[in-house]
Scaffold this motif. Structure first.
Motif, PDB file in Angstrom:
ATOM      1  N   GLY A 100     -10.461  82.475  47.905  1.00 46.68           N
ATOM      2  CA  GLY A 100     -11.226  83.689  47.637  1.00 46.68           C
ATOM      3  C   GLY A 100     -10.381  84.913  47.351  1.00 46.68           C
ATOM      4  N   ARG A 101      -9.077  84.722  47.105  1.00 41.08           N
ATOM      5  CA  ARG A 101      -8.202  85.850  46.785  1.00 41.08           C
ATOM      6  C   ARG A 101      -7.839  85.831  45.300  1.00 41.08           C
ATOM      7  NH1 ARG A 101      -6.310  83.893  51.825  1.00 41.08           N
ATOM      8  NH2 ARG A 101      -4.764  82.558  50.787  1.00 41.08           N
ATOM      9  N   THR A 102      -7.369  86.974  44.807  1.00 37.34           N
ATOM     10  CA  THR A 102      -6.920  87.092  43.426  1.00 37.34           C
ATOM     11  C   THR A 102      -5.434  87.402  43.442  1.00 37.34           C
ATOM     12  OG1 THR A 102      -9.095  87.933  42.758  1.00 37.34           O
ATOM     13  CG2 THR A 102      -7.271  88.249  41.215  1.00 37.34           C
ATOM     14  N   PRO A 103      -4.583  86.414  43.265  1.00 35.25           N
ATOM     15  CA  PRO A 103      -3.140  86.619  43.448  1.00 35.25           C
ATOM     16  C   PRO A 103      -2.483  87.300  42.250  1.00 35.25           C
ATOM     17  CG  PRO A 103      -3.574  84.382  42.760  1.00 35.25           C
ATOM     18  CD  PRO A 103      -4.927  85.018  42.941  1.00 35.25           C
ATOM     19  N   LYS A 236     -30.469  85.791  47.932  1.00 36.49           N
ATOM     20  CA  LYS A 236     -29.844  84.887  46.977  1.00 36.49           C
ATOM     21  C   LYS A 236     -30.349  85.214  45.578  1.00 36.49           C
ATOM     22  CE  LYS A 236     -29.542  80.028  45.596  1.00 36.49           C
ATOM     23  NZ  LYS A 236     -29.880  78.623  45.915  1.00 36.49           N
ATOM     24  N   LEU A 237     -29.412  85.436  44.642  1.00 34.86           N
ATOM     25  CA  LEU A 237     -29.785  85.815  43.287  1.00 34.86           C
ATOM     26  C   LEU A 237     -29.517  84.723  42.267  1.00 34.86           C
ATOM     27  CD1 LEU A 237     -28.430  89.485  43.165  1.00 34.86           C
ATOM     28  CD2 LEU A 237     -30.693  88.674  43.858  1.00 34.86           C
ATOM     29  N   GLY A 238     -28.718  83.735  42.646  1.00 32.19           N
ATOM     30  CA  GLY A 238     -28.399  82.685  41.689  1.00 32.19           C
ATOM     31  C   GLY A 238     -27.339  81.756  42.242  1.00 32.19           C
ATOM     32  N   THR A 239     -26.772  80.953  41.375  1.00 31.00           N
ATOM     33  CA  THR A 239     -25.717  80.019  41.776  1.00 31.00           C
ATOM     34  C   THR A 239     -24.501  80.208  40.862  1.00 31.00           C
ATOM     35  OG1 THR A 239     -26.606  78.277  40.337  1.00 31.00           O
ATOM     36  CG2 THR A 239     -27.373  78.330  42.641  1.00 31.00           C
ATOM     37  N   HIS A 240     -23.387  79.661  41.307  1.00 34.53           N
ATOM     38  CA  HIS A 240     -22.163  79.739  40.514  1.00 34.53           C
ATOM     39  C   HIS A 240     -21.477  78.379  40.526  1.00 34.53           C
ATOM     40  CE1 HIS A 240     -19.542  79.599  44.058  1.00 34.53           C
ATOM     41  NE2 HIS A 240     -20.412  80.401  44.655  1.00 34.53           N
ATOM     42  N   ARG A 241     -20.479  78.238  39.638  1.00 35.23           N
ATOM     43  CA  ARG A 241     -19.770  76.962  39.497  1.00 35.23           C
ATOM     44  C   ARG A 241     -18.317  77.071  39.966  1.00 35.23           C
ATOM     45  NH1 ARG A 241     -18.960  75.189  34.607  1.00 35.23           N
ATOM     46  NH2 ARG A 241     -19.372  77.154  33.541  1.00 35.23           N
ATOM     47  N   ARG A 245     -13.832  81.431  39.955  1.00 32.10           N
ATOM     48  CA  ARG A 245     -14.156  82.028  38.662  1.00 32.10           C
ATOM     49  C   ARG A 245     -14.381  83.528  38.747  1.00 32.10           C
ATOM     50  NH1 ARG A 245     -16.263  78.406  34.722  1.00 32.10           N
ATOM     51  NH2 ARG A 245     -16.089  76.224  35.390  1.00 32.10           N
ATOM     52  N   TYR A 246     -14.351  84.082  39.946  1.00 37.14           N
ATOM     53  CA  TYR A 246     -14.747  85.471  40.145  1.00 37.14           C
ATOM     54  C   TYR A 246     -13.654  86.258  40.857  1.00 37.14           C
ATOM     55  CZ  TYR A 246     -19.267  83.392  39.079  1.00 37.14           C
ATOM     56  OH  TYR A 246     -20.290  82.714  38.479  1.00 37.14           O
ATOM     57  N   THR A 247     -13.654  87.564  40.609  1.00 40.29           N
ATOM     58  CA  THR A 247     -12.726  88.458  41.296  1.00 40.29           C
ATOM     59  C   THR A 247     -13.442  89.760  41.608  1.00 40.29           C
ATOM     60  OG1 THR A 247     -10.531  89.475  41.196  1.00 40.29           O
ATOM     61  CG2 THR A 247     -11.808  89.469  39.170  1.00 40.29           C
ATOM     62  N   VAL A 248     -13.024  90.437  42.638  1.00 37.24           N
ATOM     63  CA  VAL A 248     -13.652  91.690  43.045  1.00 37.24           C
ATOM     64  C   VAL A 248     -13.598  92.695  41.900  1.00 37.24           C
ATOM     65  CG1 VAL A 248     -13.468  93.674  44.594  1.00 37.24           C
ATOM     66  CG2 VAL A 248     -13.217  91.359  45.498  1.00 37.24           C
ATOM     67  N   GLY A 249     -14.737  93.345  41.652  1.00 40.04           N
ATOM     68  CA  GLY A 249     -14.837  94.314  40.571  1.00 40.04           C
ATOM     69  C   GLY A 249     -15.419  93.742  39.293  1.00 40.04           C
ATOM     70  N   GLN A 250     -15.521  92.417  39.207  1.00 41.98           N
ATOM     71  CA  GLN A 250     -16.027  91.769  38.001  1.00 41.98           C
ATOM     72  C   GLN A 250     -17.493  92.092  37.782  1.00 41.98           C
ATOM     73  OE1 GLN A 250     -15.073  87.607  37.768  1.00 41.98           O
ATOM     74  NE2 GLN A 250     -16.834  87.131  36.463  1.00 41.98           N
ATOM     75  N   ARG A 251     -17.845  92.378  36.524  1.00 45.60           N
ATOM     76  CA  ARG A 251     -19.243  92.651  36.180  1.00 45.60           C
ATOM     77  C   ARG A 251     -19.787  91.624  35.194  1.00 45.60           C
ATOM     78  NH1 ARG A 251     -21.556  98.118  33.126  1.00 45.60           N
ATOM     79  NH2 ARG A 251     -23.693  97.350  32.824  1.00 45.60           N
ATOM     80  N   ARG A 252     -18.979  91.243  34.241  1.00 47.15           N
ATOM     81  CA  ARG A 252     -19.435  90.310  33.202  1.00 47.15           C
ATOM     82  C   ARG A 252     -19.531  88.888  33.740  1.00 47.15           C
ATOM     83  NH1 ARG A 252     -19.095  92.563  28.110  1.00 47.15           N
ATOM     84  NH2 ARG A 252     -17.924  94.511  27.953  1.00 47.15           N
TER      85      ARG A 252
END
Length: 360
Positions: A100-103, A236-241, A245-252
């Motif tokens: 869960g980190r973004t190195p 809960k708004l949805g699911t992810h794969r 695939r995600y990082t803090v601050g991501q919008r798109r």
């Protein structure tokens, strides 16, 4: 005072910066040795994903470095650090994303590969210094060394170098630290270097096509971190794969509808949750770092400084408090957006780097 000739190993990446570094030092009369790190099995990528390998440290870059060295008439060596790079940088990169980190692998590569292993090789060749093409400066004052920003704000790379120790700075040269990129390219043209107009790499060197998701799945497998996208309210708004695939601050790329724009505000890898919220939920007034590094003495108490939380972030005033077990607390004067676990937080006094650590 008579000129003192030194033996200097130059870390040559095949780019314009390190090539100019080697050329300038040779012009000054030093004994220069070019050395390139082979850190990646380039054939593996080209076999699987085509012939283009458009980033630093590629096979073409190794060839460019060799040709520049031949043109300058200096010895040239390639050192194989593939195993070390896999264990120290790539495995850590994957571990962080799946936790869960973004190195920021460039910090670790500089710390372990360039200024530990490569510096050790330079010393084995009885070199006085290891020189690189970084845009940063090392200043000596009364036998103590400090890392300073490069004079070209647009190119300053001190953020990636905060782990340098006193002993390392004693043996390292940054000849380009007082120059602008335009000046460096002018030198490259003056020396007729074949790489004078070579484009700069933008991608992570071991993810040359920029598709880090594909790289992570190739390394560790797909489908292991699928889960839910959850609003900070708990809905809960949805699911992810895959949380990676995600990082803090991501919008798109969230693929969910809401009355206001939503951003990734947290990642819970253990529960496989991507947590989203409105822009206000990105704000953090403080953070904690671990593996804190202080190039001088560890401060005995809190101190005022400026803090940069990612490479292109403008430093912000903060109170820095050293903690036990190599940690430190950063309390900002004004809340900051996009505090991202895994990134480096680097502390400055003016243009001097006074410390840093990895954001928890």
């Amino acid at each position: 005072m008579a000129f003192e000739k030194k033996r200097i190993v130059v870390a040559m990446s095949g780019g314009v910066d390190s090539s100019v570094t080697a050329a300038l030092l040779k012009e000054q009369g030093h004994e220069v040795i070019g050395m390139t790190m082979q850190i990646w099995d380039y054939g593996r990528f080209t076999a699987e994903h085509g012939d283009t390998f458009g980033s630093c440290c590629s096979l073409d870059d190794v060839h460019d470095a060799r040709r520049v060295a031949e043109g300058l008439g200096i010895p040239f060596y390639v050192v194989n650090f593939e195993k070390d790079f896999q264990q120290q940088v790539i495995d850590a990169f994957c571990d962080d994303y799946f936790a869960g980190r973004t190195p920021n692998p460039c910090v670790l590569c500089n710390q372990v590969l360039k200024f530990e292993l490569l510096l050790r090789r330079a010393r084995e060749l009885e070199a006085d210094w290891l020189a690189t093409g970084h845009y940063a400066r090392i200043v000596e004052d009364g036998g103590a060394f400090s890392l300073r920003k490069g004079l070209d704000d647009r190119k300053d790379q001190s953020y990636f170098l905060y782990t340098l120790s006193q002993e390392q700075m004693k043996r390292v040269l940054f000849p380009l630290g007082g120059m602008s990129k335009d000046e460096v390219r002018a030198h490259a043209a003056r020396f007729s270097l074949r790489v004078a107009e070579k484009a700069e790499s933008q991608d992570i060197c071991f993810v040359p096509d920029g598709d880090y998701v594909r790289f992570l799945e190739d390394e560790r497998g797909a489908g292991k971190m699928d889960g839910d996208i959850v609003h900070v309210s708990g809905e809960k708004l949805g699911t992810h794969r895959g949380t990676y695939r995600y990082t803090v601050g991501q919008r798109r790329g969230l693929g969910i509808g809401w009355s206001e724009p939503l951003f990734v505000v947290g990642i819970d890898a253990e529960k496989r949750r991507v947590i989203v919220g409105e822009r206000k939920h990105l704000e953090r007034s403080e953070l904690t770092v671990h593996q804190a590094h202080w190039p001088g003495k560890v401060p005995e108490g809190p101190l005022r400084a400026l803090c940069r939380i990612r490479y292109r972030h403008r430093e912000q005033p903060a109170l820095i408090t050293p903690l036990e077990n190599g940690r430190a607390r950063v309390q900002f004067d004004e809340p900051q957006q996009g505090v991202t676990p895994g990134q480096a937080a680097v502390f400055y006094e003016g243009d001097r780097v006074i410390g840093g650590g990895s954001i928890e």
